[in-house]
Scaffold this active site. Structure first.
Site, mmCIF file in Angstrom:
data_model
loop_
_atom_site.group_PDB
_atom_site.id
_atom_site.type_symbol
_atom_site.label_atom_id
_atom_site.label_comp_id
_atom_site.label_asym_id
_atom_site.label_seq_id
_atom_site.Cartn_x
_atom_site.Cartn_y
_atom_site.Cartn_z
ATOM 1 N N ARG A 250 -99.653 10.676 -11.127
ATOM 2 C CA ARG A 250 -99.942 10.261 -9.748
ATOM 3 C C ARG A 250 -101.403 10.567 -9.413
ATOM 4 O O ARG A 250 -102.038 11.408 -10.033
ATOM 5 C CB ARG A 250 -99.028 11.024 -8.785
ATOM 6 C CG ARG A 250 -97.525 10.922 -9.078
ATOM 7 C CD ARG A 250 -96.990 9.516 -8.822
ATOM 8 N NE ARG A 250 -97.690 8.904 -7.712
ATOM 9 C CZ ARG A 250 -97.427 9.146 -6.442
ATOM 10 N NH1 ARG A 250 -96.461 9.946 -6.117
ATOM 11 N NH2 ARG A 250 -98.126 8.569 -5.503
ATOM 12 N N CYS A 251 -101.909 9.891 -8.359
ATOM 13 C CA CYS A 251 -103.284 10.097 -7.937
ATOM 14 C C CYS A 251 -103.504 11.558 -7.585
ATOM 15 O O CYS A 251 -102.592 12.182 -7.067
ATOM 16 C CB CYS A 251 -103.622 9.207 -6.741
ATOM 17 S SG CYS A 251 -103.029 9.786 -5.148
ATOM 18 N N PRO A 252 -104.629 12.167 -7.931
ATOM 19 C CA PRO A 252 -105.828 11.541 -8.494
ATOM 20 C C PRO A 252 -105.904 11.606 -10.027
ATOM 21 O O PRO A 252 -106.959 11.329 -10.587
ATOM 22 C CB PRO A 252 -106.930 12.414 -7.891
ATOM 23 C CG PRO A 252 -106.315 13.787 -7.824
ATOM 24 C CD PRO A 252 -104.848 13.567 -7.565
#
Lengths: 88, 331
Positions: free
Chosen positions: A27-29
């Site tokens: 998942r981001c980042p």
């Protein structure tokens, strides 16, 4: 797409043979960190494929390229081309 | 906590004939006139709603015929994008990197016009062009006035530090608006809004406008100070809020290589409550559609709201906390 034509011509190998950064499932980042970590160790001009299925990667890899003076392009929904164009 | 006396007076229902009810009706009318004065519209054009999200539907759908083109913008609120989704002839207008709506003028269209964005503080600089215009003023409150050619407009009382559960819908008499809900009388809104809350909202807007006159310049200075400090001391920051914004109480910025939710929690642990448009949490997979539409970085995003009561010491504390937390999270 027009941007990519001179880039593709300049590459010794086709996109299919570029090194792959596999960030699928993260998942981001994290995908952006993965791409930046890899490219930091490479000479300017190095291109790679980033694989990421996170919905934030599409806007964020473009913003990353703008902010760090590198290049990125979405090739497919979960596949991005990144290219080192500056020491960042 | 004591319940204010107004709620004790507000029990009769203002449309009854008793003396209490008549007294309440007068208070209600005064409250509406007060709010209308601050918003720059005629009191007769205002309608009080208990539910903001219903106001988007009433304001927009009431202008729209089934086949008419509907234009909304990519930075509009989800409720408006949902109305566009359910309409057969709709267009989503994109925005510039500065958040300005790129209009595609259509003399037949109904246009949803966001006066100011609640995430980034961007206010529209151009005049809207369309047959009918719904103005979303739910993030601008009494800060910005309506464009000349508005048809309907919606405000949320929370914008002037008023209570939740009070929204104001304005319908211009020349707008051709028709009630899109099933109805058998000529009421514009379904009713059921709280008179007590409406009066509280009128008191709140009076005091907010007075505070803003005194504190508005201070808020701009705090905004510039935060912006200057962070630009100077922290690398790889993307500001979604443009320089010298029309709504300087808002500041949205994103830190590259940082997890927005972790930053939010780290700041909370140091006593600072901020918002985030990042998607770095399991509850919401999609990043902020506003940041994405503007081409801004969505990761590591925080949204600061600068209140009238902020002190220089609090700003110092926040800046130190942001600097420390970002450095820690970047490792």
């Amino acid at each position: 797409m027009g941007y990519l034509t001179p880039l593709r011509n300049a590459l010794p190998n086709s996109v299919a043979e570029l090194p792959v950064i596999d960030s699928i499932g993260t998942r981001c980042p994290q995908p952006i960190i993965d791409a930046a970590r890899f490219l930091r160790t490479q000479p300017i001009g190095t291109a790679a494929i980033l694989l990421s299925d996170d919905p934030a990667t599409a806007p964020d890899i473009l913003a990353w390229a703008r902010m760090t003076h590198n290049y990125s392009e979405q090739l497919e929904p979960a596949k991005f081309l990144v290219r080192k164009e500056s020491d960042f | 906590m004591a319940i204010p006396p107004i709620f004790e007076q507000a029990w009769p229902g203002y449309s009854k004939l008793s003396a209490e009810a008549r007294g309440l009706a007068i208070l209600r009318n005064e409250a509406i006139a007060t709010i209308a004065g601050h918003l720059g519209v005629e009191p007769d054009w205002l309608h009080v709603l208990g539910e903001t999200n219903l106001g988007f539907y009433l304001g927009l759908q009431g202008l729209l015929s089934p086949t008419q083109p509907l234009q909304v913008s990519a930075i509009d609120r989800q409720e408006i994008l949902a109305i566009a989704d359910s309409h057969s002839n709709s267009e989503i207008l994109s925005v510039s990197p500065e958040g300005q709506i790129l209009q595609n003028p259509d003399a037949q269209a109904v246009l949803s016009w966001q006066l100011g964005n609640g995430e980034t503080g961007v206010a529209q600089q151009s005049a809207p062009i369309a047959k009918s215009i719904f103005v979303d003023a739910t993030h601008t409150g009494a800060r910005l006035s309506l464009p000349q050619n508005w048809s309907t407009a919606l405000w949320d009382s929370r914008n002037w530090a008023g209570p939740e559960g009070v929204s104001i819908l304005a319908v211009h008499p020349n707008s051709g608006w028709r009630n899109p809900l099933p109805h058998n009388d000529n009421r514009v809104v379904p009713g059921g809004s709280s008179t007590g809350l409406l009066i509280a909202s009128a008191l709140a807007i009076d005091s907010w406008v007075a505070d803003e006159k005194i504190q508005g310049a201070m808020i701009s200075q705090v905004h510039q100070r935060i912006r200057g400090y962070i630009s100077e001391r922290i690398a790889d920051v993307d500001f979604a809020t443009p320089e010298n914004p029309s709504m300087p109480h808002l500041l949205s910025l994103s830190f590259l290589y940082v997890d927005g939710e972790q930053l939010l929690n780290a700041l909370l642990a140091k006593g600072f409550a901020v918002d985030s448009g990042s998607a770095c949490n399991a509850a919401n997979l999609e990043p902020s559609h506003v940041l994405a539409a503007m081409g801004k970085l969505t990761q590591g995003n925080i949204r600061l709201t600068i209140h009238h009561t902020v002190t220089p010491e609090e700003v110092d504390g926040l800046l130190n906390a942001i600097e420390e937390c970002v450095a820690e999270l970047r490792g």
